[in-house]
Design an enzyme around this catalytic site. Structure first.
Site, PDB file in Angstrom:
ATOM      1  N   SER A   1       0.798  -1.229   0.000  1.00 52.66           N
ATOM      2  CA  SER A   1       0.000   0.000   0.000  1.00 52.66           C
ATOM      3  C   SER A   1       0.829   1.276   0.000  1.00 52.66           C
ATOM      4  CB  SER A   1      -0.940   0.004   1.197  1.00 52.66           C
ATOM      5  OG  SER A   1      -0.220  -0.152   2.397  1.00 52.66           O
TER       6      SER A   1
ATOM      7  N   HIS B   1      -5.160  -3.212  -2.847  1.00 54.90           N
ATOM      8  CA  HIS B   1      -4.756  -2.262  -3.892  1.00 54.90           C
ATOM      9  C   HIS B   1      -4.652  -2.908  -5.269  1.00 54.90           C
ATOM     10  CE1 HIS B   1      -4.200   0.952  -1.033  1.00 54.90           C
ATOM     11  NE2 HIS B   1      -3.781   0.007  -0.203  1.00 54.90           N
TER      12      HIS B   1
ATOM     13  N   LYS C   1     -11.606   1.049  -2.501  1.00 53.48           N
ATOM     14  CA  LYS C   1     -10.502   1.615  -3.282  1.00 53.48           C
ATOM     15  C   LYS C   1     -10.909   1.604  -4.762  1.00 53.48           C
ATOM     16  CE  LYS C   1      -7.223   0.742   0.402  1.00 53.48           C
ATOM     17  NZ  LYS C   1      -8.196   0.555   1.471  1.00 53.48           N
TER      18      LYS C   1
END
Ligand SMILES: Cc1ncc(COP(=O)(O)O)c(C=O)c1O
Length: 395
Positions: free
Chosen positions: A179, A207, A238
């Site tokens: 990250s 991610h 995200k």
């Protein structure tokens, strides 16, 4: 009051070390440009990688769900909160991850804590990459298993630790795309050593979900490791633009989580508008692979331009590109100067990253235009003489 004294002293110490954190109000939608504390700025630090957080299809899905099902789920999943929409989303997420089943959590933090503590406990051992996310670290601690931290992405060291740590059950846990560094875990090699030592593997794809892999399934999909990874964790907040998280695994593991994961059992289920928006996001991830391609192109362009300016941008190029400055105070000063130049990039300091590695965590979105990226490069270029004032050992 005594508590005020204690809090004030603690804050003064943080401020003196350049570690004071402060919330900055952002107005408007999470688009490529936002208004930060009244100032219009290019957003270059969001995890909204595919630009879905304010996509009209997601907004419409959320509105419809609010109208049809209300805005709250009313209870935890095991009480009255297990709505049909949750089950639909879990089926779609299991398909995205080529997995037998999936289970929603109310955040990635809760997913990691709940999953790790379900897979291992006292008498077991968990092997965790040194740069894993804080939620993995906390999950390891709360599991009460023996915690063995291996140096970042070092499979040899992991193998040695596995060989020398007998335990009832063993679990290797790693971010897939890290990250704060944007680099990737050597997942295939991790699976090899885990199989050699009969350990389970858990991969945090926060991610990578929606971004990596031909269908957006993540790095596990990209590397064809679905059958070799025990548990894949992903987030909805995200690239998928909404909120919440999930884990995907074989049915018995999911059923065990439903029965024992405290962060699943003792918390209110995700609200219907969020769940419906996530379903809409999955359709876009499936139907619009060009968003992933554009994201990769934007990342390659911006990282190469920043490197050309002489900035220490991490390798390889991915949508997360840390610009290492080293010193916390310098990092926050440069972040503020960038904001004044119209570009919003957050500084990341210890303990989020190791001591001496404070950085600007630059992230791109697929919806950034070429002109946006040129604006970013110009802002960095304009600051370079000032950024170079940092003490030499911190460069
Ligand atoms: C690698 C990683 N795992 C887990 C999380 C936690 O996810 P959430 O924000 O949904 O709690 C994050 C979020 O920042 C993350 O970066």
């Amino acid at each position: 009051m005594a508590v005020d004294d204690f809090a004030t002293r603690a804050l003064q110490q943080r401020a003196a070390a350049g570690l004071m954190r402060r919330l900055r109000p952002v107005d408007g939608q999470q688009d490529t440009w936002v208004t930060v504390e009244g100032r219009r700025a290019l957003l270059l630090c969001s995890n909204n990688y595919l630009g879905l957080a304010n996509h009209p299809a997601l907004i419409a899905a959320a509105q419809r769900a609010a109208h049809d099902f209300g805005v709250g789920s009313g209870a935890s999943r095991l009480i009255s909160g297990s709505m049909r929409l949750h089950h639909q989303l879990e089926e779609s997420l299991a398909a995205l991850k080529y997995s037998e089943a999936a289970l929603l959590f109310s955040s990635g933090y809760q997913a990691n804590v709940g999953a790790i503590a379900t897979l291992v406990g006292p008498g077991d051992a968990v092997f965790s990459d040194a740069l894993n996310h804080a939620s993995i670290i906390d999950g390891c601690r709360l599991s009460q298993a023996r915690v063995c931290v291996y140096p970042h992405a070092d499979v040899e060291a992991l193998a040695q630790l596995l060989a020398s740590t007998p335990a009832r059950r063993r679990l290797v846990v790693t971010d897939s795309i890290f990250s704060m560094d944007g680099d990737t875990a050597p997942l295939g090699a991790i699976c090899d050593v885990a199989e050699r030592y009969e350990a389970m593997v858990m991969v945090d794809e926060a991610h990578a979900t929606g971004v990596a892999g031909a269908h957006g399934g993540g790095l596990v999909e990209a590397e064809g490791l679905q059958e070799r990874v025990t548990l894949q964790m992903g987030t909805l907040g995200k690239a998928l633009g909404t909120f919440g998280a999930f884990v995907a695994a074989r049915r018995p593991v999911i059923d065990l989580l439903v029965n024992t994961a405290r962060t699943f059992i003792y918390t209110t289920a995700l609200p219907p508008p969020v769940v419906a928006a996530a379903l809409a996001a999955l359709e876009i991830v499936r139907d619009e692979p060009q968003r992933r391609q554009q994201l990769a192109q934007n990342a390659a362009y911006l990282s190469s331009e920043l490197r050309r300016l002489g900035l220490a941008v991490g390798e390889p190029s991915c949508h997360i590109m840390p610009v290492l400055l080293g010193d916390a105070a310098t990092t926050m000063r440069v972040s503020q100067q960038l904001l004044e130049a119209g570009v919003f990039v957050q500084g990341i300091r210890p303990p989020t990253v190791p001591e001496g590695t404070a950085r600007l965590r630059v992230t791109v979105m697929s919806t950034h235009t070429h002109q946006d990226l040129e604006t970013a490069v110009a802002a960095f270029a304009g600051l370079l003489p000032t950024a170079a004032e940092a003490p030499a050992e911190h460069q």
